[in-house]
Design an enzyme around this catalytic site. Structure first.
Site, mmCIF file in Angstrom:
data_model
loop_
_atom_site.group_PDB
_atom_site.id
_atom_site.type_symbol
_atom_site.label_atom_id
_atom_site.label_comp_id
_atom_site.label_asym_id
_atom_site.label_seq_id
_atom_site.Cartn_x
_atom_site.Cartn_y
_atom_site.Cartn_z
ATOM 1 N N ASP A 126 -2.210 -1.673 -4.126
ATOM 2 C CA ASP A 126 -2.693 -0.538 -4.910
ATOM 3 C C ASP A 126 -1.646 -0.144 -5.956
ATOM 4 O O ASP A 126 -1.707 0.930 -6.546
ATOM 5 C CB ASP A 126 -3.073 0.655 -4.020
ATOM 6 C CG ASP A 126 -1.929 1.157 -3.157
ATOM 7 O OD1 ASP A 126 -0.771 0.745 -3.367
ATOM 8 O OD2 ASP A 126 -2.199 1.981 -2.254
ATOM 9 N N LEU A 158 0.849 -1.198 0.000
ATOM 10 C CA LEU A 158 0.000 0.000 0.000
ATOM 11 C C LEU A 158 0.879 1.241 0.000
ATOM 12 O O LEU A 158 1.747 1.377 0.854
ATOM 13 C CB LEU A 158 -0.886 0.057 1.260
ATOM 14 C CG LEU A 158 -2.104 -0.842 1.376
ATOM 15 C CD1 LEU A 158 -2.712 -0.676 2.766
ATOM 16 C CD2 LEU A 158 -3.140 -0.492 0.315
ATOM 17 N N HIS A 159 0.652 2.136 -0.966
ATOM 18 C CA HIS A 159 1.442 3.362 -0.945
ATOM 19 C C HIS A 159 0.712 4.576 -1.518
ATOM 20 O O HIS A 159 1.152 5.701 -1.344
ATOM 21 C CB HIS A 159 2.749 3.169 -1.735
ATOM 22 C CG HIS A 159 2.528 3.115 -3.221
ATOM 23 N ND1 HIS A 159 2.092 1.992 -3.867
ATOM 24 C CD2 HIS A 159 2.678 4.062 -4.176
ATOM 25 C CE1 HIS A 159 1.986 2.233 -5.161
ATOM 26 N NE2 HIS A 159 2.329 3.495 -5.384
ATOM 27 N N ARG A 160 -0.422 4.380 -2.189
ATOM 28 C CA ARG A 160 -1.078 5.517 -2.834
ATOM 29 C C ARG A 160 -1.644 6.480 -1.797
ATOM 30 O O ARG A 160 -2.286 6.064 -0.829
ATOM 31 C CB ARG A 160 -2.188 5.048 -3.774
ATOM 32 C CG ARG A 160 -1.635 4.300 -4.967
ATOM 33 C CD ARG A 160 -2.580 4.231 -6.140
ATOM 34 N NE ARG A 160 -1.879 3.622 -7.262
ATOM 35 C CZ ARG A 160 -1.150 4.273 -8.148
ATOM 36 N NH1 ARG A 160 -1.033 5.583 -8.041
ATOM 37 N NH2 ARG A 160 -0.540 3.639 -9.122
#
Length: 368
Positions: free
Chosen positions: A287, A212-214
């Site tokens: 994501d 997850l990074h967005r």
């Protein structure tokens, strides 16, 4: 026929994965092509050492622009100033850009204003979400490029709908898949005993992987809290390995979110360490754009925690399911995978490890 000089632009770690197969394909034609690797320095990575480039099978960059961080405008401007200087000193016959990062945008603008042809690899992808910086970069780059190399039919359709001529749009497959298959074969032939992820796999015979990074997922407390709750529930049945992006880790701490004992948080992994981990996962939740494609290439169930995707072939043909960020939907699709009823996909056409060879064959015809 004379040799053509090509500048290969890369700015972030995934860009080097994408140019690596192109480098190898160009190296196979020394009579026809000369090339220079331009590292814009968009992402500074201490692990991007000689070993990293050896791993990819490519030489170290010829130029390092050292753009560094900063706002989108600052970073783009630094790259443009530095790259223009290089192009003016030694004018290439073509500038080849990949993907959708700021380096792609900056160097394509420079080249076009200097009347140097621009080739865009991974062209035509569209999410329809103008809140994504990558979408803006894709649109602008494609508006000024000369030649378009597409990973999937949707990319071709988008470009033709936007008025591009059929003769400059090429469906070639995906260089990221070229690299994935190359690296997987190297991994299979290597001694993995010293890998940190090999120890994790020994501890968890069956597991899932999360990335997850967005900003839309990790910067918004309500969104991250909902996703975290779903992960905690899924982990009760399937241990999850979560290499945590620094931004994500900071927000988990800031919002006081506890993922429970069955979610193993690790530091970000190198390419080969991470490939060794996710290629044997029972389920991946992400994501990331690239991971949607890589999981489809290897047939691994993937739940994409986004409301849209610019890579529809992974859904239409591959093993990817677009689930959004509502916890109930995430839980529903994860339960299907755990029950053995997950989506079965196939590898899309031309995702065969030979996209770079097709690109180089096209450039052979297009360049003087």
């Amino acid at each position: 026929m004379s040799r053509s000089l090509i500048y290969l632009v890369a700015g972030a770690r995934p860009n080097f994965m994408k140019i690596a197969p192109i480098v190898r394909a160009l190296q196979a034609r020394p009579d026809r092509f000369d090339f220079r690797i331009i590292h814009t320095g968009q992402h500074y990575d201490r692990e991007m050492s000689d070993v990293f480039f050896d791993e990819l099978g490519i030489p170290k960059p010829d130029y390092h622009l050292e753009a560094g961080g900063g706002s989108h405008a600052t970073q783009t401007a630094k790259i443009m100033v530095a790259f223009e200087e290089i192009c003016q000193k030694a004018r290439p016959d073509c500038v080849l850009v990949v993907g959708d990062v700021n380096s792609t945008l900056a160097c394509s603008i420079d080249a076009k204003k200097l009347d140097i042809p621009v080739a865009h690899v991974e062209a035509g992808l569209r999410s329809g979400d103008m809140r994504m910086p990558e979408e803006i970069n894709r649109l602008v780059t494609d508006s000024i490029s000369d030649w378009f190399f597409c990973t999937e039919p949707a990319g071709v359709d988008n470009l033709l709908r936007e008025g591009k001529a059929q003769e400059v749009v090429f469906h070639v497959g995906h260089v990221m898949v070229d690299n994935l298959l190359f690296q997987r074969d190297k991994l299979d032939a290597s001694d993995k005993a010293g890998m940190a992820t090999e120890a994790i796999k020994a501890q968890y015979p069956k597991y899932g992987v999360v990335t997850l990074h967005r900003p839309s997922n990790v910067d918004d407390e309500a969104s991250l809290r909902g996703i975290a709750g779903a992960l905690k529930q899924i982990a009760a049945d399937l241990p999850l390995i979560f290499p945590v992006h620094p931004r994500t880790r900071g927000n988990l701490e800031k919002f006081g979110l506890d993922l429970g004992p069955n979610v193993l948080l690790t530091k970000p992994q190198s390419y080969m360490e991470f490939l060794n981990l996710w290629k044997d996962a029972a389920l991946i939740m992400t994501d990331s754009g690239g991971l949607q494609e890589e999981t489809t290439a290897l047939g691994i169930p993937c739940l994409t925690l986004r409301e849209n995707t610019e890579r529809p072939v992974t859904i239409d043909e591959g093993s990817n399911v677009l689930v959004g960020t509502i916890p109930s939907r995430i839980l529903e699709e994860a339960a299907k995978v755990l029950a053995g009823q997950g989506k079965q996909g196939r590898r899309p056409a031309l995702w065969d490890g030979k996209a770079a060879e097709r690109i180089v064959a096209d450039l052979d015809r297009l360049l003087p």
